[in-house]
Write an enzyme that holds these catalytic residues in place. Structure first.
Site, mmCIF file in Angstrom:
data_model
loop_
_atom_site.group_PDB
_atom_site.id
_atom_site.type_symbol
_atom_site.label_atom_id
_atom_site.label_comp_id
_atom_site.label_asym_id
_atom_site.label_seq_id
_atom_site.Cartn_x
_atom_site.Cartn_y
_atom_site.Cartn_z
ATOM 1 N N GLN A 191 5.338 11.903 -4.790
ATOM 2 C CA GLN A 191 3.926 12.388 -4.993
ATOM 3 C C GLN A 191 3.415 13.145 -3.635
ATOM 4 O O GLN A 191 3.809 12.810 -2.692
ATOM 5 C CB GLN A 191 3.239 10.903 -4.976
ATOM 6 C CG GLN A 191 3.477 10.532 -6.553
ATOM 7 C CD GLN A 191 2.949 11.148 -7.824
ATOM 8 O OE1 GLN A 191 1.743 11.079 -7.821
ATOM 9 N NE2 GLN A 191 3.723 11.936 -8.379
ATOM 10 N N ASP A 226 4.283 7.733 -3.523
ATOM 11 C CA ASP A 226 5.374 7.147 -4.060
ATOM 12 C C ASP A 226 6.807 7.990 -4.041
ATOM 13 O O ASP A 226 6.441 9.406 -4.528
ATOM 14 C CB ASP A 226 5.071 6.929 -5.665
ATOM 15 C CG ASP A 226 4.088 6.388 -6.062
ATOM 16 O OD1 ASP A 226 3.312 6.007 -4.971
ATOM 17 O OD2 ASP A 226 3.715 5.935 -7.184
ATOM 18 N N ARG A 264 1.323 4.438 -16.991
ATOM 19 C CA ARG A 264 1.866 5.185 -16.282
ATOM 20 C C ARG A 264 3.323 4.684 -15.481
ATOM 21 O O ARG A 264 3.755 3.577 -15.632
ATOM 22 C CB ARG A 264 1.053 5.826 -15.209
ATOM 23 C CG ARG A 264 0.414 4.896 -14.174
ATOM 24 C CD ARG A 264 -0.591 5.344 -13.274
ATOM 25 N NE ARG A 264 -0.916 4.391 -12.518
ATOM 26 C CZ ARG A 264 -2.149 3.825 -12.647
ATOM 27 N NH1 ARG A 264 -3.004 3.868 -13.886
ATOM 28 N NH2 ARG A 264 -2.797 2.768 -11.942
ATOM 29 N N TRP A 324 -4.939 12.091 -0.515
ATOM 30 C CA TRP A 324 -4.437 12.027 -1.851
ATOM 31 C C TRP A 324 -5.402 13.191 -2.550
ATOM 32 O O TRP A 324 -6.654 13.268 -2.233
ATOM 33 C CB TRP A 324 -4.541 10.669 -2.456
ATOM 34 C CG TRP A 324 -3.955 10.646 -3.789
ATOM 35 C CD1 TRP A 324 -2.519 10.269 -4.239
ATOM 36 C CD2 TRP A 324 -4.660 10.861 -5.060
ATOM 37 N NE1 TRP A 324 -2.603 10.230 -5.546
ATOM 38 C CE2 TRP A 324 -3.648 10.405 -6.243
ATOM 39 C CE3 TRP A 324 -5.879 10.908 -5.520
ATOM 40 C CZ2 TRP A 324 -4.090 10.553 -7.496
ATOM 41 C CZ3 TRP A 324 -6.422 11.098 -6.677
ATOM 42 C CH2 TRP A 324 -5.354 10.746 -7.798
HETATM 43 C C1 FRU Z 1 1.238 4.193 -7.021
HETATM 44 C C2 FRU Z 1 0.658 5.084 -7.783
HETATM 45 C C3 FRU Z 1 1.117 5.433 -9.383
HETATM 46 C C4 FRU Z 1 0.672 6.776 -9.640
HETATM 47 C C5 FRU Z 1 0.845 7.296 -8.374
HETATM 48 C C6 FRU Z 1 -0.376 8.613 -8.310
HETATM 49 O O1 FRU Z 1 1.202 4.437 -5.808
HETATM 50 O O2 FRU Z 1 -0.640 4.951 -8.092
HETATM 51 O O3 FRU Z 1 0.627 4.420 -10.349
HETATM 52 O O4 FRU Z 1 1.688 7.327 -10.771
HETATM 53 O O5 FRU Z 1 0.590 6.298 -7.501
HETATM 54 O O6 FRU Z 1 -0.086 9.503 -7.224
#
Ligand code: FRU
Length: 496
Positions: A60, A44, A167, A68
């Protein structure tokens, strides 16, 4: 490239990036003009803001691998949304509230207060009672180095909200009060919760701003809420809403009740790779949206993240899009005009007749990195559908079909690159139209297609080599008359 560093600090993350940036920059699938991380994984966009003369883009970030992992906030700045300069990592997991291996510093937003830059973000931790998400604050005097607030977390999940479904705070200011909306779940239904504060540090729960009764899923990721003209818009990325994965609601909002009432909704992007967009106000008050050009494993059409992890990176952002509201209450998403500074060799044909079943070659840049547009003359076109073959070569192609007979757009990448899969599909309103416009942005590993005045968008990734560089148009069931076929090669942003 992969490394498991327990609680790597900003400095350690930075050293790792510095060691890998040159190799990753040379990788074959790197985008030429779309935003990417220097290495590692991004998802994100976070903290988008115009601050002290520059656009700030946080994201992110797992710098250590093409997958991830524990989340950091990467950071870049730009004066034109096209040329980006990377800054040091802004946030690293370090505290009891943001240090989980499958957590860290999750998504959030930015705001300026008294000349300082504040980040509001979700900390994701586990202190033995399962994943727990809380909202936290970090601040900076220079917009580069951030200090986490000693009083974090500033908002904890309400007792009847699952603590791992709370969140992605999006903050704004109105008449001296700060407001924040974040995603949550109650009784299995998605909600956007509204909080308010006088100082960004002490928050009061106000209300459920808007909620799903089941039809819009069980959790909303990355809600964004803003005024556009006389209306209000809520964007979110719903989990568990079937086909719908990134949607907008348009309606009315009342600050006194804290309630949003919507009368119009639609998909922001129907493509297979667009998620978690965030918006901000540009210097000149345009409302601009940036989205992650990918989707998650749990989503219906997810195939995989493509081969780029082998090159030490994964993820890019779609071109920044300006959101405009139309008279019918629907939104359009127009790539920002700043992108025009990348336009290279120009080709234009004022009128093109494609007879039934004829295949016509089109030239646009090098056939990989280009912008292209055309207008279908609906009054003179007898074709039932028009097929655009993109990134064609080596027996492969991605096909965008504008099906005029059934009112549909289909983008088929099942034979795109031997890797990607899936067909994206959207309804298309052709009734009573005299013309229909199509705009495309192609880059090394992505396609973005905008149809019908930028209201109908398909973004998707394809991982095709540069030898797949032909573009063809075919008319089926009759002749197609195309006007203003215009294309530009897209140059790589230079400078930083
Ligand atoms: C959306 C998400 C958010 C979270 C982030 C984690 O893509 O799942 O809800 O904060 O990515 O990386």
């Amino acid at each position: 490239m992969s490394q498991n560093l327990m609680h790597a600090s900003i400095e350690e993350a930075q050293k790792f990036i510095d060691r890998h940036v040159t190799t990753v920059a040379q990788a074959g699938m790197r985008q030429r003009y779309h935003f990417m991380g220097q290495c590692g994984w991004i998802n994100d966009p976070n903290g988008l803001i115009y601050f002290r003369g520059e656009y700030h883009l946080f994201f992110q970030f797992n710098p250590f691998s093409g997958f991830w992992g524990k989340m950091y906030w990467g950071h870049a700045v730009s004066t034109d949304l096209v040329h980006w300069k990377y800054l040091p990592v802004a946030l690293a997991p370090s505290e009891f509230y943001d240090d989980h291996e499958q957590g860290g510093c999750f998504s959030g937003s930015a705001i300026e207060k008294d000349g300082k830059l504040y980040l509001l973000y979700t900390g994701c931790s586990n202190q033995g009672t399962g994943l727990r998400q809380t909202q936290n604050v970090a601040m900076s005097d220079d917009g580069i180095h951030f200090t986490k607030y000693a009083g974090n977390p500033v908002i904890v999940p309400p007792s009847d909200v699952p603590q791992d479904c709370f969140r992605d705070p999006k903050v704004w200011e109105h008449e001296g009060t700060y407001y924040l909306v974040c995603g949550a779940q109650r009784e299995g239904h998605a909600q956007a919760l509204l909080y308010c504060s006088r100082d960004l540090l002490h928050w009061e729960y106000k209300n459920v701003l808007f909620e799903s009764r089941g039809e819009w899923g069980n959790m909303w990721e990355c809600p964004d809420f803003f005024q556009l003209g006389t209306k209000w818009v809520l964007l979110c990325s719903p989990i568990g809403a079937g086909e719908r994965k990134v949607v907008y609601f348009v309606g009315d909002f009342d600050y006194t009740t804290g309630k949003f009432v919507s009368h119009t909704n639609d998909e922001i992007d129907w493509g297979l790779d667009f998620y978690a967009p965030q918006t901000f106000l540009a210097q000149d008050n345009r409302r601009i949206m940036v989205g992650w050009a990918n989707e998650w494993q749990w989503m219906k059409d997810w195939k995989d993240w493509g081969p780029t992890y082998q090159e030490g990176w994964c993820g890019s952002f779609g071109v920044p899009r300006e959101i405009e509201i139309r008279d019918d209450g629907r939104l359009s998403f127009v790539p920002v005009s700043e992108l025009q500074s990348l336009r290279g060799d120009r080709r234009s044909v004022s009128e093109l007749h494609v007879t039934q079943n004829q295949v016509v070659d089109i030239q646009a840049g090098d056939g990989v990195s280009f912008e292209m547009s055309l207008v279908i003359d609906m009054l003179r076109t007898r074709a039932s559908s028009i097929e655009l073959s993109l990134r064609k070569g080596e027996g492969k192609q991605t096909t965008c079909t504008v099906d005029l007979a059934h009112g549909l757009v289909l983008v088929d990448r099942n034979n795109a690159d031997g890797w990607s899969q899936g067909i994206s599909k959207s309804p298309l309103n052709v009734f009573g139209k005299h013309q229909l416009d199509v705009h495309m942005y192609s880059d090394q590993s992505s396609l973005e297609i905008f149809i019908d005045e930028f209201t109908n968008v398909h973004s998707l990734n394809i991982f095709a080599p540069s030898s797949q560089n032909r573009i063809e148009i075919k008319a089926i069931g009759g002749e197609a008359v195309l006007k203003h076929v215009l294309s530009f090669g897209m140059q790589e942003p230079r400078g930083e």
